[in-house]
Scaffold this active site. Structure first.
Site, PDB file in Angstrom:
ATOM      1  N   CYS A 145       3.209  -3.045   3.912  1.00  0.00           N
ATOM      2  CA  CYS A 145       2.371  -1.885   4.239  1.00  0.00           C
ATOM      3  C   CYS A 145       3.128  -1.090   5.299  1.00  0.00           C
ATOM      4  O   CYS A 145       4.330  -1.298   5.461  1.00  0.00           O
ATOM      5  CB  CYS A 145       0.963  -2.297   4.662  1.00  0.00           C
ATOM      6  SG  CYS A 145       0.823  -3.215   6.207  1.00  0.00           S
ATOM      7  N   GLY A 146       2.461  -0.208   5.998  1.00  0.00           N
ATOM      8  CA  GLY A 146       3.176   0.624   6.967  1.00  0.00           C
ATOM      9  C   GLY A 146       3.857  -0.209   8.035  1.00  0.00           C
ATOM     10  O   GLY A 146       5.053  -0.052   8.306  1.00  0.00           O
ATOM     11  N   THR A 147       3.092  -1.106   8.634  1.00  0.00           N
ATOM     12  CA  THR A 147       3.645  -1.977   9.680  1.00  0.00           C
ATOM     13  C   THR A 147       3.869  -3.410   9.204  1.00  0.00           C
ATOM     14  O   THR A 147       4.549  -4.180   9.882  1.00  0.00           O
ATOM     15  CB  THR A 147       2.659  -2.069  10.869  1.00  0.00           C
ATOM     16  OG1 THR A 147       1.410  -2.568  10.362  1.00  0.00           O
ATOM     17  CG2 THR A 147       2.447  -0.700  11.513  1.00  0.00           C
ATOM     18  N   HIS A 159       8.326 -30.059  11.485  1.00  0.00           N
ATOM     19  CA  HIS A 159       7.706 -28.776  11.118  1.00  0.00           C
ATOM     20  C   HIS A 159       6.608 -28.970  10.073  1.00  0.00           C
ATOM     21  O   HIS A 159       5.647 -28.217  10.041  1.00  0.00           O
ATOM     22  CB  HIS A 159       8.771 -27.796  10.618  1.00  0.00           C
ATOM     23  CG  HIS A 159       9.861 -27.582  11.618  1.00  0.00           C
ATOM     24  ND1 HIS A 159       9.617 -27.007  12.841  1.00  0.00           N
ATOM     25  CD2 HIS A 159      11.170 -27.915  11.598  1.00  0.00           C
ATOM     26  CE1 HIS A 159      10.747 -26.987  13.541  1.00  0.00           C
ATOM     27  NE2 HIS A 159      11.706 -27.528  12.811  1.00  0.00           N
ATOM     28  N   HIS A 165      10.787 -23.192   9.471  1.00  0.00           N
ATOM     29  CA  HIS A 165       9.792 -23.833  10.344  1.00  0.00           C
ATOM     30  C   HIS A 165       8.355 -23.684   9.845  1.00  0.00           C
ATOM     31  O   HIS A 165       7.541 -24.562  10.103  1.00  0.00           O
ATOM     32  CB  HIS A 165       9.882 -23.254  11.762  1.00  0.00           C
ATOM     33  CG  HIS A 165      11.118 -23.675  12.500  1.00  0.00           C
ATOM     34  ND1 HIS A 165      11.284 -23.504  13.845  1.00  0.00           N
ATOM     35  CD2 HIS A 165      12.270 -24.270  12.051  1.00  0.00           C
ATOM     36  CE1 HIS A 165      12.468 -23.980  14.222  1.00  0.00           C
ATOM     37  NE2 HIS A 165      13.103 -24.432  13.148  1.00  0.00           N
ATOM     38  N   ASP A 223       0.868  -1.179   0.000  1.00  0.00           N
ATOM     39  CA  ASP A 223       0.000   0.000   0.000  1.00  0.00           C
ATOM     40  C   ASP A 223       0.910   1.236   0.000  1.00  0.00           C
ATOM     41  O   ASP A 223       2.133   1.117  -0.174  1.00  0.00           O
ATOM     42  CB  ASP A 223      -1.006  -0.042   1.164  1.00  0.00           C
ATOM     43  CG  ASP A 223      -0.368   0.247   2.518  1.00  0.00           C
ATOM     44  OD1 ASP A 223       0.885   0.342   2.593  1.00  0.00           O
ATOM     45  OD2 ASP A 223      -1.115   0.384   3.504  1.00  0.00           O
TER      46      ASP A 223
END
Ligand code: RB5
Length: 145
Positions: free
Chosen positions: A64-66, A132, A97, A7
């Site tokens: 995105c931002g975070t 795993h 994993h 974004d």
């Protein structure tokens, strides 16, 4: 082929990732967004996730931002494991994993050098399988509950 999506909060870092992939001669497809105008990350999370489940691309990178919203969105698509990574260790574990097909990062969280190290690790690390695989199968089984 690597699917890329972001974004407006991830646009700058995606540009840096594309330059890095160009340097390494790694093929990618850019699913947008294509500028810094405000937009909604679920669109790009879903588009990249679908490019992977339909076989168009093997792996994806979402920013995105975070990295939080776009990874949550991608994980809503059946068959997808998108991992939000903040460092090389989490990127390594996401592949070894969790067999994640999508790397999610925060453009407002990471400096470019760290992000590129994360990309390099994510793209070059193999799934370990074994115990795993059983756990990853367990994650995917939740989709049928
Ligand atoms: C957009 O302002 C921001 O909310 C988005 O980029 C992301 O950080 C959401 O998780």
């Amino acid at each position: 082929m690597i699917a890329l999506g972001c974004d407006h909060g991830g646009f700058g870092l995606k540009q840096a990732v594309m330059m890095y992939l160009d340097e390494k001669n790694i093929e990618y497809k850019d699913y947008g967004t294509y500028n810094e105008d405000s937009c909604d990350y679920p669109v790009y999370g879903e588009t990249v996730a679908k490019a992977i489940v339909n076989g168009e691309c093997e792996k994806g990178i979402l920013i995105c931002g975070t990295g939080i919203g776009i990874s949550i969105a991608a994980n809503k698509v059946k068959g997808i494991r998108a991992a939000l990574c903040h460092d090389v260790f989490t990127a390594q574990m996401a592949r070894q994993h969790n067999n994640a097909q999508i790397l999610a990062m925060g453009g407002r969280v990471l400096d470019v050098a760290t992000a590129l190290e994360i990309v390099d690790t994510f793209l070059s690390t193999e799934f370990e399988g074994g115990r795993h695989a059983r756990r990853v199968d367990g994650i995917m089984e939740i989709e049928n509950h």
